[in-house]
Design an enzyme around this catalytic site. Structure first.
Site, PDB file in Angstrom:
ATOM      1  N   GLY A  11       0.808  -1.211   0.000  1.00 19.47           N
ATOM      2  CA  GLY A  11       0.000   0.000   0.000  1.00 19.47           C
ATOM      3  C   GLY A  11       0.841   1.261   0.000  1.00 19.47           C
ATOM      4  N   ASN A 106       5.695  -5.561   5.700  1.00 20.25           N
ATOM      5  CA  ASN A 106       5.993  -6.937   6.097  1.00 20.25           C
ATOM      6  C   ASN A 106       6.066  -7.902   4.923  1.00 20.25           C
ATOM      7  OD1 ASN A 106       6.113  -6.898   9.092  1.00 20.25           O
ATOM      8  ND2 ASN A 106       4.063  -6.043   8.892  1.00 20.25           N
ATOM      9  N   ASP A 141       0.736   1.210   8.783  1.00 19.02           N
ATOM     10  CA  ASP A 141       0.322   0.382   9.928  1.00 19.02           C
ATOM     11  C   ASP A 141       1.317   0.421  11.079  1.00 19.02           C
ATOM     12  OD1 ASP A 141      -2.060  -0.520   8.748  1.00 19.02           O
ATOM     13  OD2 ASP A 141      -1.002  -2.091   7.660  1.00 19.02           O
ATOM     14  N   MET A 186      -7.617   2.083   9.262  1.00 17.96           N
ATOM     15  CA  MET A 186      -6.801   0.940   8.877  1.00 17.96           C
ATOM     16  C   MET A 186      -6.104   0.320  10.090  1.00 17.96           C
ATOM     17  SD  MET A 186      -5.154   2.209   5.266  1.00 17.96           S
ATOM     18  CE  MET A 186      -6.157   2.252   3.783  1.00 17.96           C
ATOM     19  N   ARG A 188      -4.990  -4.003  10.401  1.00 14.40           N
ATOM     20  CA  ARG A 188      -5.529  -5.370  10.390  1.00 14.40           C
ATOM     21  C   ARG A 188      -5.221  -6.096  11.691  1.00 14.40           C
ATOM     22  NH1 ARG A 188      -3.625  -6.452   6.131  1.00 14.40           N
ATOM     23  NH2 ARG A 188      -5.413  -6.432   4.724  1.00 14.40           N
ATOM     24  N   GLU A 243      -9.911  -1.575  11.621  1.00 18.08           N
ATOM     25  CA  GLU A 243     -10.621  -2.485  10.720  1.00 18.08           C
ATOM     26  C   GLU A 243     -10.432  -3.950  11.100  1.00 18.08           C
ATOM     27  OE1 GLU A 243      -9.055  -1.961   6.794  1.00 18.08           O
ATOM     28  OE2 GLU A 243      -7.039  -2.670   7.332  1.00 18.08           O
TER      29      GLU A 243
END
Length: 396
Positions: A11, A106, A141, A186, A188, A243
């Site tokens: 992203g 990652n 993130d 955002m 995860r 999210e």
């Protein structure tokens, strides 16, 4: 002379092009570098040989590039398959690439690790020298191991904090009509972006009133009790939820209404699923009878140039330059890590083996006990990376 290939993967962020521009500029000024190439669409371009030469890119273009959001080379979540490695290395050999730089998070570092190991195992060499593979970190993130902060996080975190502050003022203005709002952000598995919402507060009772992070499974009954209590006290309640929030049974709330699809890398596309915000809004409306708005900023939180954080951009420049310097000094199989010292930010190479397969989650010490809030160590951390937003306001 050594030729260099650069990839942008995963992203985009508001500052990943600053790393790209810095890497290109560092290559241009180093006498050991011959040609500079970029692969379009990340790993896909590497495999397909879809490359663009960057050697002669002028300084004016580099300056413009350094301030441009998105990923100028094109990115994506292409999953590199084992059977594609020979084709990728054939393209590397054709252009005599001796240095491979991968900008990403990652998944990108895992791919970089595989490429480095394949280069060693296959005996790939240019002018007698093995391929040097270096990772340059980026992710909104902030969940990359081996670095105290990932470039991209500061800008996205600033966007979240400023957005929460502005939404809260809108919600307060309409408190005789609106009751609750849920902002989905955002994250995860890690709640770094949701946590940044806490920076919106000017006073302890200010919004956000509840911050929900993946590190803490959600007890829905306790959540509804908390929403009702906040609404009774303030007449409104602003909730910020990551999210990737799960319930106490481990199920993603984003999949309560509909199962999420997976992308080419195997990750659930939670941002394209029914979503956390709609589910929580449904709970609030059906169980508490309160009007509840759902806010889903989606990709704008990782692409907004208007709220890009200058320190974040400077760190992106620092790791882009350091990646080139490390590779040209003979480093391979490492990612550039950032660490804060009394003298400022420094870089250090971190072995891929210490990065791949790890996730840097919010430490338990950053989360307030028994509340939906953050603890003082989190604010100490944000002070270290220079995060701040406009928080003061006038109320009557």
């Amino acid at each position: 002379m050594v030729n260099v290939l650069i990839l942008q993967c995963g992203g985009p962020t508001p500052v990943v092009n600053a790393s790209l521009a810095a890497a290109i500029a560092a290559c241009q000024t180093h006498r050991a570098v011959g040609q500079i190439w970029g692969a379009r669409l990340g790993l896909q371009g590497l495999v397909q040989g879809d490359w663009v030469e960057l050697t002669g890119l002028p300084a004016t273009a580099l300056e413009r590039l350094s301030r441009q959001p998105g990923a100028a080379l094109g990115s994506g979540r292409y999953r590199l398959r084992e059977e594609e490695l020979p084709a990728a290395f054939a393209h590397l050999a054709k252009r005599r690439i001796g240095v491979l730089l991968l900008l990403g998070g990652n998944g990108t570092m895992a791919a970089a690790h595989r490429l480095e190991r394949h280069g060693v195992a296959s005996g790939y060499k240019v002018d007698g020298q093995p391929l040097r593979v270096v990772g340059i970190p980026k992710t909104v993130d902030n969940d990359l191991a081996g670095t105290e902060v990932a470039p991209g996080y500061g800008s996205a975190a600033r966007f979240i904090a400023q957005t929460v502050r502005d939404i809260s003022l809108d919600l307060y203005a309409m408190r005789n009509f609106d009751d609750v709002a849920v902002l989905e952000v955002m994250g995860r598995h890690a709640g770094w972006l949701a946590a940044a919402a806490a920076l919106a507060r000017s006073h302890p009772d200010d919004a956000p009133h509840l911050i929900l992070v993946p590190e803490r499974p959600l007890d829905e009954e306790a959540f509804l009790t908390a929403v009702a209590a906040v609404h009774r006290r303030h007449g409104i309640c602003l909730v910020v939820a990551a999210e990737g929030l799960r319930d106490s049974a481990g199920q993603f709330l984003a999949e309560k209404f509909q199962k999420a699809e997976v992308d080419a890398s195997g990750q659930r596309m939670l941002g394209l699923a029914a979503g956390v915000a709609p589910y929580l809004a449904h709970l609030v409306r059906s169980r508490l009878g309160l009007l509840c708005r759902q806010q889903r900023p989606d990709t704008i939180q990782r692409s907004c140039r208007a709220l890009a954080h200058e320190t974040d951009r400077q760190l992106a420049v620092l790791v882009g330059r350091a990646g080139v310097e490390a590779a040209l000094a003979g480093v391979s199989g490492h990612m550039v890590g950032l660490r804060h010292t009394p003298g400022g930010w420094e870089t250090a190479p971190v072995p891929f083996a210490q990065v791949v397969g790890q996730e840097r989650l919010l430490p338990a010490s950053f989360l307030a006990a028994d509340t939906y809030d953050l603890a003082p160590p989190f604010y100490d951390y944000t002070n270290t990376i220079g995060l701040s937003v406009e928080r003061e306001y006038v109320a009557f």
